[in-house]
Design a protein around this motif. Structure first.
Motif, short mmCIF file in Angstrom:
data_model
loop_
_atom_site.label_atom_id
_atom_site.label_comp_id
_atom_site.label_asym_id
_atom_site.label_seq_id
_atom_site.Cartn_x
_atom_site.Cartn_y
_atom_site.Cartn_z
N GLN A 174 0.63 -1.44 0.22
CA GLN A 174 -0.67 0.13 0.02
C GLN A 174 0.77 0.76 -0.15
N LYS A 175 2.00 1.25 0.66
CA LYS A 175 2.28 2.47 0.98
C LYS A 175 3.99 1.90 1.38
N GLY A 176 4.71 1.19 0.42
CA GLY A 176 6.17 1.03 0.18
C GLY A 176 6.91 1.61 -0.47
N GLN A 177 8.12 2.50 -0.33
CA GLN A 177 8.78 2.97 -1.19
C GLN A 177 9.05 2.25 -2.43
N GLN A 178 9.94 2.28 -3.64
CA GLN A 178 9.27 0.89 -4.32
C GLN A 178 11.25 1.40 -5.02
N THR A 179 11.79 0.28 -4.58
CA THR A 179 12.88 -0.23 -5.99
C THR A 179 13.07 -0.99 -6.78
N ASP A 180 13.24 -0.31 -8.24
CA ASP A 180 13.61 -1.47 -8.93
C ASP A 180 14.55 -2.73 -9.17
N LEU A 181 14.12 -3.78 -8.47
CA LEU A 181 15.35 -4.83 -8.80
C LEU A 181 15.78 -4.85 -10.58
N LEU A 182 14.91 -5.28 -10.99
CA LEU A 182 14.60 -6.29 -11.73
C LEU A 182 14.03 -5.33 -13.38
N ILE A 183 14.22 -4.75 -14.55
CA ILE A 183 12.77 -4.28 -15.42
C ILE A 183 13.42 -5.19 -16.32
N ALA A 184 13.01 -5.33 -17.05
CA ALA A 184 13.58 -6.16 -18.60
C ALA A 184 12.67 -7.23 -18.73
N GLY A 185 12.48 -7.28 -19.93
CA GLY A 185 11.31 -8.04 -21.82
C GLY A 185 9.92 -8.23 -20.95
N ASP A 186 9.52 -9.30 -20.31
CA ASP A 186 7.82 -9.40 -19.87
C ASP A 186 8.53 -9.70 -17.83
#
Length: 908
Positions: free
Chosen positions: A822-834
């Motif tokens: 609901q409220k947690g800050q987001q850190t992207d660990l993997l953004i690739a393809g699907d």
């Protein structure tokens, strides 16, 4: 003998009058002058081959006058004496007997054309009478004659000898014993096709990297993989239309490979290249980023797979760190409560190893007492266009006599998408329809509703004076009397102000623990000049607005109007931007000689009546300074009523994200948040469209990368967890005309699991079902998204529970169970393809999400706190999610994500 007599007669008295011409297949439709002795009859002899033989007679050789209207058809392989009477325009044709005028026909064993490899060509020839016609050939481009090389039995080689153009130009003269002849041309181009195969994988963020080849069979590349789910595929045309193998090839983390692909067998080989380090250092902060009640001292640590002393460089002003930034390996940072809201410390860190491998990390901290009660981020919002949801009181449907469906109830589910069709009139939805179905809404897991504007609209159907457009204000965005509730929505009669009924709706929601987000229009009111002089019942009041206890008239009653910047309404002198001809409210001028204070008073009243949040329309038409004042006033008033977390989000439909961010977050108070339009474009699917249509990966530079980039979430200007997100809405076509059901569900997964406040448009739960009354289209008119759900649709959902209903119920239940989601800050660990992997961190609560919008994959989470977690996977078929308890040891945990699904690790 007949031919000889004819020729002799013609020669005896020859007078050439080249005024009529033969044109046909014997002369390739050129113009051949016919002969005459009397200027009336014009004659010629012509021999026709066997290729659709026909002709016409042309007067001036320019086709301006020709006869007959259709081609004259004749027999193939036949000679004719043809005459034309210039007076009667009659044509006669007489066969000339016994004449062989057919040329031999030559063919090549390999048809002329372009080939990828060398070719051997042999010739054959046939004739209608001669059993052994002769062939003469040239290969130098010249025209063959009987002096050229005989070639009846010769074979010719066509090889790739020219860099471009024709490699073999074979010209052939075929001659029979009578002397009939024809020339044939056979051109061959040999183009050895240089095929290309591409590497795509985590090593190059799934871009297309051309592989190298020396033989057009084996294609190779060297690639270095990091430790984030390393894998790859081989793609033929760089468009995913042909790729191998069917599943991703997985490889070892932090390893470099020589990768080769055999284009014939489709086999892949991979060999480890020893000694190559491609892994960036990993930086972490203690304590982790998040919200804390008291000041924190933050220290950084960094590790690398080979370098024992990687370097850190830091910034705290929101800029991107470089090697010229402050070195910070041994530094401690203080996070204290210095900002009223938002982040108190934005710490950005560049981690760099000895070989130049690097990565940037961001750690955001909010310090101070974090009031979580009434935090609107905890809600799951169901967006209702009130008139199109449910009709709970039919007595208020047509109170002015001409605004309801022209054919009445019979048109309630008529989905004609014309802009002036049934969808442009009141359908009957009202407050009672909502209250009667709160069980339905709550059963899906929604905890709040957003309803369209409720102020009183013009009294009757809108007609324009100078064009045929007509419609009704069913949507609520044409406010007339801002002090009353529109009587189509309440049940107390058309002359009642309707506030008691509005209070009843608020109380019904609050009694269930649900909240109300009210759509408000601050920029404008009803249509003006276009209605003046029309047959609208309210044409004489089209320039009038009632607000804050006063009646204002754009033409005759605006006491603030001074011909300069002042005025309740906008004029040419005030410099405002009008939306079509809707009466525009002026926010410029001196000493409140404008509409601002009256708008504040009007909408403060709704807070007095218990509204929990505002969705604000048409933000881009007013200034950032106005929005700062207005939203701070709303926040202050809400606080005076005991709501310290009054939520506001705005529709800044600007066309670019930077402008939207500037409009909404320019104010120092920052009590205003952005309705996340994925590029500030309401035209679904905006920046994320290609990703969910399967045309691009999550990493697409024009998709999520822009949302999360320096003009977006990474800017540090706003807290992304407050952004209101959605798949589709009431202003353009719904996404079911663009996405498959699976793609739509994947998009919902994204909206619910990524940062932000998810909003779902009414009726989404019935899409893709067999109910016949929703619209599936790619049309862009707003009416196509505004069909009636009604009791029929609601009952269908209750009785049949379509897949979309179950999926929404599952997602709402899951999100409500996790404070981190609901409220947690987001850190992207993997953004690739699907595939996308993120961390949602609220300090004390944390969740890890791995999701795919396509193929299944495996992922190992690292850097986890040891202990107990909930392992969650979706179970749409049963309208719920699967949950099991797991224990993390050594800070790592591996998950397998099924196709078009997700896995959540939620820290207990």
């Amino acid at each position: 003998m007949k031919k000889a007599i004819f020729v002799a007669l013609m020669a005896a008295s020859l007078t050439t009058q080249a005024s009529w011409y033969f044109r046909g297949t014997p002369n390739d439709w050129a113009a051949t002058a016919m002969e005459t002795t009397d200027d009336i009859n014009f004659c010629t002899q012509q021999s026709f081959a066997n290729l659709s033989p026909r002709f016409k007679i042309d007067h001036y050789a320019d086709w301006s006058e020709n006869y007959p209207s259709a081609d004259v058809l004749v027999t193939a392989d036949t000679s004719y004496d043809i005459c034309f009477n210039a007076s009667s325009k009659q044509i006669t044709k007489t066969i000339v007997d016994g004449v062989d005028n057919s040329a031999p026909i030559a063919t090549a064993s390999i048809a002329a054309g372009t080939y990828p490899s060398s070719q051997q060509i042999s010739l054959s020839v046939t004739d209608n009478q001669d059993s052994a016609p002769l062939l003469y050939c040239t290969t130098d481009g010249s025209a063959p004659t009987i002096l050229s090389q005989p070639c009846n039995s010769q074979t010719f080689s066509a090889a790739d000898i020219n860099e471009s153009g024709v490699d073999l130009a074979l010209n052939v003269l075929a001659v029979d014993a009578t002397g009939n002849s024809a020339v044939y041309a056979f051109d061959y181009t040999i183009a050895v096709i240089q095929d290309t195969w591409y590497f795509r994988g985590t090593a190059n963020n799934w871009a297309a990297t051309a592989m190298e080849t020396t033989d057009n069979i084996n294609y190779c590349t060297q690639q270095s993989f990091s430790d984030v789910a390393p894998r790859f595929k081989i793609d033929h045309y760089a468009d995913w239309s042909e790729n191998y193998p069917s599943a991703d090839v997985t490889v070892a983390a932090d390893t470099t490979y020589d990768i080769c692909f055999n284009a014939s067998s489709k086999q892949i080989t991979k060999s480890i290249v020893d000694g190559v380090d491609s892994s960036a250092p990993v930086a972490s902060a203690s304590p982790s980023a998040g919200s804390y009640s008291s000041a924190q001292q933050i220290t950084l640590t960094v590790s690398d797979n080979q370098d024992n002393a990687p370097l850190l460089y830091c910034t705290t002003d929101g800029t991107t760190p470089t090697i010229l930034s402050q070195a910070c390996n041994a530094q401690t940072f203080s996070a204290t409560d210095i900002n009223e809201s938002g982040f108190d410390l934005t710490l950005k860190v560049l981690a760099l190893d000895a070989l130049g491998n690097n990565a940037i990390y961001s750690f955001n901290y909010s310090i101070g007492v974090q009031t979580v009660s009434n935090d609107f981020r905890e809600e799951n919002v169901y967006f209702i266009m009130t008139d199109r949801f449910a009709d709970g009181d039919t007595s208020n449907n047509n109170i002015w006599g001409d605004e309801y469906l022209p054919n009445g109830e019979a048109d309630k589910y008529n989905t004609n998408t014309s802009k002036t069709g049934p969808l442009s009139y009141y359908h009957g939805g009202d407050f009672k329809g909502i209250m009667n179905n709160l069980d339905y809404i709550q059963e899906m897991g929604f905890t709040a509703i957003w309803i369209t504007p409720v102020v009183k609209q013009p009294e009757g159907r809108r007609f324009n004076a100078n064009d045929p457009y007509e419609a009704s204000a069913f949507h609520g965005y044409w406010g007339y009397d801002f002090d009353q509730i529109d009587p189509h929505l309440h049940s107390s009669g058309k002359y009642n102000d309707g506030w008691n009924d509005f209070d009843a709706l608020v109380e019904a929601l609050h009694a269930r623990g649900m909240k109300l987000m009210l759509d408000i229009v601050v920029n404008h009111g009803q249509p003006g000049a276009s209605v003046v002089g029309s047959k609208s019942k309210w044409a004489d009041r089209a320039l009038e607005i009632i607000m804050d206890g006063q009646t204002w008239n754009w033409e005759s009653n605006d006491p603030y109007m001074d011909g300069a910047l002042n005025g309740f309404f906008s004029y040419a002198s005030t410099g405002n931007t009008w939306l079509i001809d809707l009466l525009d409210f002026n926010e410029h001028g001196d000493n409140d000689q404008n509409a601002t204070k009256h708008l504040i008073n009007v909408y403060s009243r709704f807070i007095d009546h218990g509204v929990d949040a505002f969705r604000i329309d048409t933000v881009s038409y007013m200034s950032a300074a106005f929005w700062e004042r207005f939203t701070l006033a709303m926040d202050e008033h809400a606080r005076s009523k005991g709501n310290d977390n009054f939520y506001m989000c705005g529709e800044a439909w600007t066309g670019d994200r930077a402008s939207a961010v500037d409009l909404i977050y320019n104010g120092a108070g920052k009590k205003f948040h952005m309705l996340d339009l994925h590029g500030s474009s309401m035209d679904f699917p905006g920046w994320m469209g290609k990703a969910f249509k399967g045309e691009a990966g999550f990493e697409d530079d024009n998709g999520y990368a822009r949302i999360a980039g320096v003009n977006g979430d990474a800017s540090g200007i706003y807290d992304p967890t407050y952004l209101a997100t959605f798949v589709d809405n009431h202003d353009v076509t719904r996404a079911n005309g663009i996405l498959s059901e699976t793609q739509y569900m994947n998009n919902l997964n994204f909206v619910y699991l990524f940062r932000g406040l998810p909003i779902v448009y009414y009726g989404t739960e019935i899409l893709y079902s067999s109910w016949p009354h929703y619209i599936t289209t790619t049309e862009k008119e707003d009416v196509v998204a505004r069909w009636m759900l009604g009791s029929e649709g609601i009952n269908y959902v209750k009785n049949n529970q379509p897949s979309m209903y179950k999926h929404l119920k599952m997602l709402n239940s899951l999100r409500s169970s996790s404070e981190a989601l609901q409220k947690g800050q987001q850190t992207d660990l993997l953004i690739a393809g699907d595939h996308a992997v993120i961390k949602r961190d609220l300090g004390g609560a944390v969740a890890y999400v791995a999701m795919t919008k396509g193929s299944a994959f495996n992922y190992t989470f690292t850097g986890l706190s040891n202990g107990a977690y909930r392992l969650i996977t979706p179970d749409t078929a049963n309208a719920t999610y699967n949950e099991q308890s797991i224990t993390v040891e050594n800070g790592r945990y591996s998950v397998s994500v099924a196709s078009n699904a997700f896995v959540v690790l939620d820290k207990k």
